[in-house]
Scaffold this motif. Structure first.
Motif, PDB file in Angstrom:
ATOM      1  N   MET A   1      45.495 -57.653 -17.357  1.00  0.00           N
ATOM      2  CA  MET A   1      46.081 -56.311 -17.221  1.00  0.00           C
ATOM      3  C   MET A   1      46.379 -56.014 -15.752  1.00  0.00           C
ATOM      4  SD  MET A   1      43.912 -53.905 -19.838  1.00  0.00           S
ATOM      5  CE  MET A   1      44.764 -52.384 -19.394  1.00  0.00           C
ATOM      6  N   SER A   2      45.480 -56.481 -14.872  1.00  0.00           N
ATOM      7  CA  SER A   2      45.694 -56.259 -13.424  1.00  0.00           C
ATOM      8  C   SER A   2      46.976 -56.948 -12.971  1.00  0.00           C
ATOM      9  CB  SER A   2      44.539 -56.837 -12.607  1.00  0.00           C
ATOM     10  OG  SER A   2      43.328 -56.307 -13.027  1.00  0.00           O
ATOM     11  N   ALA A   3      47.160 -58.195 -13.426  1.00  0.00           N
ATOM     12  CA  ALA A   3      48.357 -58.938 -13.015  1.00  0.00           C
ATOM     13  C   ALA A   3      49.614 -58.232 -13.520  1.00  0.00           C
ATOM     14  CB  ALA A   3      48.287 -60.363 -13.541  1.00  0.00           C
ATOM     15  N   LEU A   4      49.544 -57.675 -14.735  1.00  0.00           N
ATOM     16  CA  LEU A   4      50.694 -56.931 -15.272  1.00  0.00           C
ATOM     17  C   LEU A   4      50.946 -55.664 -14.451  1.00  0.00           C
ATOM     18  CD1 LEU A   4      49.975 -57.343 -19.091  1.00  0.00           C
ATOM     19  CD2 LEU A   4      52.080 -58.061 -17.942  1.00  0.00           C
ATOM     20  N   LEU A   5      49.848 -54.959 -14.105  1.00  0.00           N
ATOM     21  CA  LEU A   5      50.006 -53.720 -13.327  1.00  0.00           C
ATOM     22  C   LEU A   5      50.594 -54.003 -11.945  1.00  0.00           C
ATOM     23  CD1 LEU A   5      46.762 -51.758 -14.204  1.00  0.00           C
ATOM     24  CD2 LEU A   5      49.103 -50.931 -14.492  1.00  0.00           C
ATOM     25  N   CYS A   6      50.214 -55.147 -11.377  1.00  0.00           N
ATOM     26  CA  CYS A   6      50.736 -55.504 -10.040  1.00  0.00           C
ATOM     27  C   CYS A   6      52.203 -55.933 -10.103  1.00  0.00           C
ATOM     28  CB  CYS A   6      49.919 -56.646  -9.439  1.00  0.00           C
ATOM     29  SG  CYS A   6      48.237 -56.189  -9.046  1.00  0.00           S
ATOM     30  N   GLU A   7      52.730 -56.098 -11.337  1.00  0.00           N
ATOM     31  CA  GLU A   7      54.125 -56.528 -11.532  1.00  0.00           C
ATOM     32  C   GLU A   7      54.432 -57.791 -10.714  1.00  0.00           C
ATOM     33  OE1 GLU A   7      56.992 -53.338 -12.671  1.00  0.00           O
ATOM     34  OE2 GLU A   7      55.718 -52.196 -11.306  1.00  0.00           O
ATOM     35  N   ILE A   8      53.541 -58.757 -10.866  1.00  0.00           N
ATOM     36  CA  ILE A   8      53.709 -60.054 -10.200  1.00  0.00           C
ATOM     37  C   ILE A   8      55.007 -60.689 -10.681  1.00  0.00           C
ATOM     38  CG2 ILE A   8      52.773 -62.425 -10.216  1.00  0.00           C
ATOM     39  CD1 ILE A   8      51.121 -60.618  -8.521  1.00  0.00           C
TER      40      ILE A   8
ATOM     41  N   ARG B   1      50.345 -46.335 -17.057  1.00  0.00           N
ATOM     42  CA  ARG B   1      50.855 -47.669 -17.426  1.00  0.00           C
ATOM     43  C   ARG B   1      49.726 -48.559 -17.955  1.00  0.00           C
ATOM     44  NH1 ARG B   1      53.283 -52.621 -14.854  1.00  0.00           N
ATOM     45  NH2 ARG B   1      54.515 -53.360 -16.612  1.00  0.00           N
ATOM     46  N   ALA B   2      48.539 -48.414 -17.362  1.00  0.00           N
ATOM     47  CA  ALA B   2      47.398 -49.221 -17.835  1.00  0.00           C
ATOM     48  C   ALA B   2      47.121 -48.917 -19.307  1.00  0.00           C
ATOM     49  CB  ALA B   2      46.168 -48.935 -16.986  1.00  0.00           C
TER      50      ALA B   2
END
Ligand code: PLP
Length: 377
Positions: free
Chosen positions: A62-69, A202-203
């Protein structure tokens, strides 16, 4: 005597809470028990919002998605960590950059980190290994200077502190693990702590399969619909109730774990110094969680020998991570064997001793006798 490496903590109230969940008719996520756990985590860590997830791995995803990598961007992480710290970002196309760790804590080394930052860097993932805080002042200063996001992998560190501030409150995001090996557990489970208010909505969407279902539940929309990427990142109510029963016993769990940790530390001091064994150092800024007690053998050849010596006496002790830069997948992603010597040495020499809140004094007497009965040739 037979002594396991770990015994999952099951509180006396676990069965009655689980019964209440079974009788409630609400077994899926986001029910009363999940909400109580989230409120507890928000209160204790001071984060904007906590989300219970099926694992720490899921919270890292979820963190990687939130960071929009985006593909090719670089994520800096310690070489000495669990694969999920890297994989969650690798799955989004990121390039992992393996950073060496400090010899005394096995935490991300700020000096090595500074040398690895490039224009492609996007995220730093400090891991508070063994629940001992990383040098967050130096790490967050580098993040600010280079406009990088900080995701604390706090799988080991619920109830730990850095300069008296709770671990998990120092980055933009933080993740927790409630796997059965952790101080507070529910079998498999985790949490994402969001410290940025602008990422909370968004999370919520990412956690609920990319839908705005939470708005629907609040009566803000009349139907819920697909609005973003996402996956199934909710924890069910049964494990949430198990977790809540542990969280309620935080003081007693931590008190007992610290007693055991402290006794290992005191009673092994001279044996360790006589035999050149490196022990973990707790820096003055860190309030640690007594999650792990480890020894670093003076030479690689003693690691498996020492584990075997304890096994023959019924005691399960174990090594830990392999340095990611020299794993087959790490090498495929650009890691170079030999480039993170402290992490590589830790992987080859570390032995973790049994540590669980239910350990009796007699069990620890027996472990200590077995340890000091090991002879270095
Ligand atoms: C540092 C670290 N991060 C992440 C994880 C993954 O945790 P989980 O099993 O809850 O996905 C672990 C597992 O122990 C870990 O040690």
């Amino acid at each position: 005597m037979n002594i396991p490496f770990n015994k999952p903590y099951v509180s006396n109230s676990a069965a009655s809470l689980a019964r209440q969940v079974l009788d409630s008719g609400h077994l899926s996520g986001n029910g009363v028990y999940s909400q109580k756990c989230c409120q507890w985590l928000e209160r204790e860590s001071g984060c904007q919002r906590a989300f219970l997830t099926p694992s720490c791995t899921a919270a890292l995803e979820m963190s990687a998605l939130l960071c929009e990598i985006t593909p090719g961007q670089e994520v800096l992480l310690p070489a000495f960590t669990f694969v999920s710290t890297a994989n969650a970002f690798v799955m989004m196309g990121a390039r992992p950059i393996f950073v060496d760790v400090c010899p005394d804590t096995l935490n991300l080394s700020p000096e090595s980190l500074a040398k690895k930052i490039t224009p492609q860097s996007r995220v730093i993932v400090p891991v508070h290994y063994a629940g001992v805080a990383c040098e967050m002042t130096a790490i967050t200063a580098l993040a600010e200077e280079h406009h990088l996001t900080v995701v604390e992998d706090n799988a080991h560190g619920l109830a730990g502190t850095f300069d008296k501030k709770p671990l998990g409150s120092l980055g933009d995001l933080a993740t927790l693990s409630f796997h059965e090996t952790k101080n507070f557990c529910c079998g498999e489970g985790g949490a994402l702590l969001v410290n940025r208010e602008d990422w909370v909505e968004r999370a919520q969407i990412l956690q609920d399969k990319g839908t705005n279902r939470s708005k629907f539940m609040l009566g803000q929309v009349d139907k819920y619909t697909w609005v973003d990427k996402g996956s199934s990142y909710l924890l069910g109510e049964l494990p949430a109730s198990l977790l809540l029963s542990c969280l309620h016993e935080r003081q007693s769990i931590q008190k007992r774990r610290h007693e055991i940790w402290q006794r290992y530390s005191l009673e092994l001091t001279s044996w360790c110094s006589q035999n050149g064994i490196l022990r973990q150092d707790i820096p003055a800024y860190a309030g640690h969680t007594a999650h792990l007690f480890y020894l670093q053998m003076p030479e690689q050849r003693y690691q498996l020998k020492f584990i075997q010596h304890l096994r023959e006496r019924g005691i399960t002790a174990t090594f830990h991570y392999q340095a990611l830069n020299e794993c087959p997948m790490g090498i495929q992603l650009g890691g170079i064997a030999g480039s993170c010597p402290v992490a590589e040495r830790a992987a080859r020499t570390i032995v973790r001793l049994p540590l669980y809140a239910q350990m009796t004094d007699l069990e620890q007497d027996y472990i200590l006798d077995a340890i000091t009965g090991f002879h270095f040739d």
